[in-house]
Design an enzyme around this catalytic site. Structure first.
Site, short mmCIF file in Angstrom:
data_model
loop_
_atom_site.label_atom_id
_atom_site.label_comp_id
_atom_site.label_asym_id
_atom_site.label_seq_id
_atom_site.Cartn_x
_atom_site.Cartn_y
_atom_site.Cartn_z
N TYR A 219 60.09 -3.74 -0.10
CA TYR A 219 60.42 -4.95 -0.86
C TYR A 219 60.30 -6.18 0.03
O TYR A 219 59.66 -7.17 -0.32
CB TYR A 219 61.84 -4.83 -1.43
CG TYR A 219 62.27 -5.99 -2.31
CD1 TYR A 219 61.82 -6.10 -3.62
CD2 TYR A 219 63.13 -6.97 -1.82
CE1 TYR A 219 62.21 -7.16 -4.43
CE2 TYR A 219 63.53 -8.02 -2.62
CZ TYR A 219 63.07 -8.11 -3.92
OH TYR A 219 63.46 -9.17 -4.72
N1 NAD Z 1 67.82 -10.67 -8.93
C1 NAD Z 1 67.80 -11.01 -7.65
O1 NAD Z 1 68.82 -10.98 -6.94
C2 NAD Z 1 66.52 -11.48 -7.02
C3 NAD Z 1 66.59 -12.08 -5.76
C4 NAD Z 1 65.41 -12.50 -5.17
C5 NAD Z 1 64.20 -12.33 -5.81
N2 NAD Z 1 64.16 -11.75 -7.02
C6 NAD Z 1 62.85 -11.58 -7.65
O2 NAD Z 1 62.85 -12.25 -8.89
C7 NAD Z 1 61.98 -11.58 -9.81
C8 NAD Z 1 62.73 -11.28 -11.09
O3 NAD Z 1 63.86 -10.48 -10.77
P1 NAD Z 1 64.97 -10.14 -11.85
O4 NAD Z 1 66.23 -10.00 -11.10
O5 NAD Z 1 64.87 -11.06 -13.02
O6 NAD Z 1 64.48 -8.67 -12.24
P2 NAD Z 1 64.64 -7.85 -13.62
O7 NAD Z 1 64.54 -6.41 -13.23
O8 NAD Z 1 65.84 -8.31 -14.35
O9 NAD Z 1 63.32 -8.26 -14.40
C9 NAD Z 1 62.05 -7.94 -13.90
C10 NAD Z 1 61.10 -7.80 -15.07
O10 NAD Z 1 59.81 -7.44 -14.51
C11 NAD Z 1 59.24 -6.47 -15.38
N3 NAD Z 1 58.26 -5.67 -14.61
C12 NAD Z 1 58.53 -4.83 -13.57
N4 NAD Z 1 57.38 -4.24 -13.16
C13 NAD Z 1 56.38 -4.71 -13.96
C14 NAD Z 1 54.99 -4.49 -14.02
N5 NAD Z 1 54.38 -3.62 -13.20
N6 NAD Z 1 54.26 -5.15 -14.95
C15 NAD Z 1 54.87 -6.00 -15.81
N7 NAD Z 1 56.20 -6.25 -15.81
C16 NAD Z 1 56.94 -5.63 -14.88
C17 NAD Z 1 60.41 -5.63 -15.86
O11 NAD Z 1 60.08 -4.93 -17.05
C18 NAD Z 1 61.48 -6.69 -16.05
O12 NAD Z 1 61.52 -7.20 -17.36
C19 NAD Z 1 61.49 -10.33 -9.08
O13 NAD Z 1 60.21 -10.57 -8.55
C20 NAD Z 1 62.49 -10.15 -7.98
O14 NAD Z 1 61.98 -9.47 -6.87
C21 NAD Z 1 65.30 -11.32 -7.64
#
Ligand code: NAD
Length: 251
Positions: free
Chosen positions: A158
């Site tokens: 990651y």
């Molecule tokens: N939540 C956190 O603490 C956090 C912190 C830093 C960065 N992020 C980043 O922010 C972004 C969103 O995170 P989130 O917390 O909303 O995650 P989440 O899991 O709530 O949502 C992610 C979405 O991406 C979709 N997804 C996953 N793989 C996929 C694929 N191969 N093709 C199409 N869709 C796909 C999932 O179905 C889901 O709806 C991510 O890239 C994550 O790495 C999140």
């Protein structure tokens, strides 16, 4: 004047990958409030259907896996065809992968996280740049992570994928800096979304303990930053990674 009338996106169209939930959904809501229409592109078909219903007529759905080159091309062509323009792309689709030391991680697990979080973002950026270059206008925001700047233990694939997104964004932004296209990444610390269910409590506690503000962030706080980066007013900055980590990283 309401908040959303600043940085107006009136009449614009954008794609939000991973827009069916979490940070992506909040961003889609915010872009719509600012006047844009949005394609919610996500692999979870039930969640796509539900989110489009919740977001109303300014939203359309597209079910795809961002690692599939043909599906990504079709997503961009479909959005462009339906709206006659493609102004915005926000890449929020991502996975965390298993919490494990490097010596407990298989090459297959490593590759899948890199494939979704880095190659998927690159494929979507490359596809969106075609209509954006033709129109000489576009805004792209790639959601990286604090893990890409600092590295989180037991989240090696990651952390590497997110560092890759930060570097790739800098490179792509410079390739089109002499056009009307601006590309940024952002680096959130822990944000309250369903993704956290993939992370064990020990890791969440470790991450929150590193945040001077002393709490997790909200998807709405992230969407406010992304809204600015998607706006026409964001014109003399490109390639940079914007911090949204409650002070964990101040660079
Ligand atoms: N939540 C956190 O603490 C956090 C912190 C830093 C960065 N992020 C980043 O922010 C972004 C969103 O995170 P989130 O917390 O909303 O995650 P989440 O899991 O709530 O949502 C992610 C979405 O991406 C979709 N997804 C996953 N793989 C996929 C694929 N191969 N093709 C199409 N869709 C796909 C999932 O179905 C889901 O709806 C991510 O890239 C994550 O790495 C999140």
């Amino acid at each position: 004047m309401t908040e959303a009338q600043h940085f107006s996106l009136d009449g614009q169209h954008g794609i939000v990958t991973g827009g069916a939930r979490g940070i992506g959904f909040a961003i889609a809501q915010r872009l719509i409030a600012a006047g844009a229409s949005v394609t919610i592109a996500d692999q979870d078909s039930d969640a796509v259907q539900q989110s489009v219903q919740d977001l109303g007529t300014a939203a359309r759905g597209c079910v795809l896996d961002v690692t599939d080159e043909e599906q990504v091309t079709a997503m961009v062509q479909g959005a462009h065809g339906a709206h006659g323009r493609m102004d915005l792309l926000v890449c929020s689709a991502g996975i965390v992968g298993r919490n494990a030391f490097a010596w407990e991680t298989s090459a297959e697990e490593w590759r899948r996280v890199l494939e979704v979080n880095l190659t998927g973002v690159w494929l979507c950026n490359r596809a969106a740049l075609e209509p954006m270059r033709a129109a000489n206008y576009g805004r792209i925001v790639n959601i990286a992570s604090i893990a890409g700047k600092e590295g989180n233990p037991k989240l090696g694939p990651y952390s590497a994928s997110k560092a890759g997104v930060i570097g790739m964004t800098k490179s792509l932004a410079k390739e089109v800096a002499d056009t009307g296209i601006r590309i940024h990444s952002i680096a959130p610390a822990v944000i309250q979304t369903p993704m956290l269910s993939q992370v064990n409590q020990e890791t969440i506690d470790y991450m929150v303990s590193k945040i001077p503000v002393g709490r997790t962030g909200t998807p709405q706080e992230v969407s406010a930053l992304v809204h600015y980066l998607c706006s026409p007013e964001c014109s003399f900055t490109t390639g940079s990674c914007h911090d949204i980590s409650g002070g964990r990283a101040t660079y």
